[in-house]
Design an enzyme around this catalytic site. Sequence first.
Site, PDB file in Angstrom:
ATOM      1  N   HIS A  57      -6.168   0.084  -1.166  1.00 42.98           N
ATOM      2  CA  HIS A  57      -6.603  -1.240  -0.464  1.00 42.98           C
ATOM      3  C   HIS A  57      -7.806  -1.913  -1.247  1.00 42.98           C
ATOM      4  O   HIS A  57      -8.741  -2.345  -0.763  1.00 42.98           O
ATOM      5  CB  HIS A  57      -6.895  -1.030   1.080  1.00 42.98           C
TER       6      HIS A  57
ATOM      7  N   CYS B 178       0.789  -1.228  -0.247  1.00 41.12           N
ATOM      8  CA  CYS B 178       0.004   0.171   0.079  1.00 41.12           C
ATOM      9  C   CYS B 178       0.861   1.280  -0.031  1.00 41.12           C
ATOM     10  O   CYS B 178       0.574   2.428  -0.688  1.00 41.12           O
ATOM     11  CB  CYS B 178      -1.022  -0.122   1.133  1.00 41.12           C
TER      12      CYS B 178
ATOM     13  N   ASP C 140      -7.741   5.363  -1.706  1.00 43.63           N
ATOM     14  CA  ASP C 140      -7.226   4.414  -0.789  1.00 43.63           C
ATOM     15  C   ASP C 140      -6.868   3.360  -1.679  1.00 43.63           C
ATOM     16  O   ASP C 140      -7.431   2.897  -2.848  1.00 43.63           O
ATOM     17  CB  ASP C 140      -8.531   3.930   0.072  1.00 43.63           C
TER      18      ASP C 140
END
Length: 411
Positions: free
Chosen positions: A304, A88, A302
Site C-alpha cells: 500500500h 493490493c 506492505d
Amino acid sequence: MAQVLGLRRLQDYFQGTTSLIGASDPVWILGVCYEGCSSPKGEGPPTLKQEVLNAILSDLMSRIWMTYRKGFPAIGNSGITSDVGWGCTLRSGQMLLAQVLLHHLVGRQWRRKLEAAFPEEVAQILHWFGDQPSEQRPYSVHNLCAAGHRHGVRAGNWLGPSGLCNTVEAIVNHVQPGGLRCKVVASSGGGAPVMCAPRIGAVFQGSEKAAAAGPQSATAAAVGAAAAAAVATAGAGQLAGAQGLLLLVPLMLGPNGKVNSRYVPQLQEVLQWPQSAGIVGGRPSSSLYFVGHQGESVLFLDPHEVQEVAAEASDLESYFCSQLRLMPLANIDPSLAIGFYCRSLGDFQDLCDKLRRLEEKSGGAPLVSVTDKDEAEPSWPSRTDEVLSDEGMSDCGTPRDPGQREEWEVL
C-alpha cells in the site's frame, strides 16, 4: 560505525518498533532461521547479536517488493492507469511469485548488494513484472487481469486469495518459466483441502502434459523462450531444463473475520519450512505479503505505497522494500493463501511428510490433508476452467459463471 548503521537501518525497516531488535526469539524469513542472543539470561534485556541483525537486514533488503503503481498504460478497455485502492491482492501475489522465481532461477542464497548492478537474471525477473500489456511482461498487472478474468479478476475491483491463486496458476502454467508449474489445492465445501500427493508429484515425473493450461500460444512460447534465456545465465545454466512446483493453498481459517487460534501455531510452523514461499493474507480488504515471523508476530511486506510506473533500468531499485512491519499473527484476516516452492520431487515429498506431521498435531483442524490414494478426486482443478471462486471467502471477488469458457493469452 558500520554495525551502528546496520542497526539503525534495521530499525527503520520496522518503523520504530523495537520488538525484533530487543528480543531473543529467532527470526524466520521464508524458511531461513536467524538466531543468536548477545546477552546471557539474567544479564540485561536479551538482544540479537549484531551479526544476526546484519544477516536479517541483508535478507530483508533482498526480498522483491511490489506496490501500487500509477501512470501505466490502460488495462484493456477499462481506461484504468493505476491500481491504487484495488490492486493490493494482485501486488501481494506478484511478491509471492517473484520470490519463487528468484528461488527457482537464481537461488535462495542471493543477496542484493547496494550500489551494485543487479545480476542479469534478477533484472530479467523484475522486467517480467513491469506494468505493460506486453508478452515480454507476462506477470504484469495487465496480464494478470487478462488471465484472471474467468476467475473474477476485474480491473478496478478488489479480489481475494482464492481468485488470485487460480489466476497465478493459469498464467504460470501458460508460460512455465524455467519449467516451473503451479498447482492450487483447495476445497469448495469448507474444511481442510485434500491433496493427492501422487497427482501433484507427477509434475516432477514428466507424466503430465507439458501445457497444463492447454497448448501454448505463440506469445506464451516467446515468453517461455525469454525465461529460458534467463535460466541460461543463472548458475552456469544449472537450472536449464529444470522443473519446479509452486503450490498454492487458499484457506478460510475462521469465521467473523478472525483466525481460529488452533491455526496460529500451524501458520508459524509452515513459515519455518524451507519450502515456504510466504503467505498472501492481511487485514479485511487489505492484502499483505507475510514473509516470516518472530514468536507470535508475523513479518510482512506492505503493497500500500504508491509509486510511479517503473520505466527505466534505474527504476529497479523501486522493487525492493524500504519498510517491513510486524503484526500479531492472531490479528490477520482468516482468508489467506499459503505458498510453497518445491525444487524437486524429493523436496515435494519432504513437504508432504511435513504436512502429514502437522496434521497429526493439529487436533483435527489441519491446514491441508495429504493422501496417497490416487483414485481420490483431485483437490486441485484438472483444467484451468474448473476453478473455485471466492464465493464464501472474506473478499469481494466476483464468482465465475461455471458455464463460462473464455480464452486468453499473454498480451
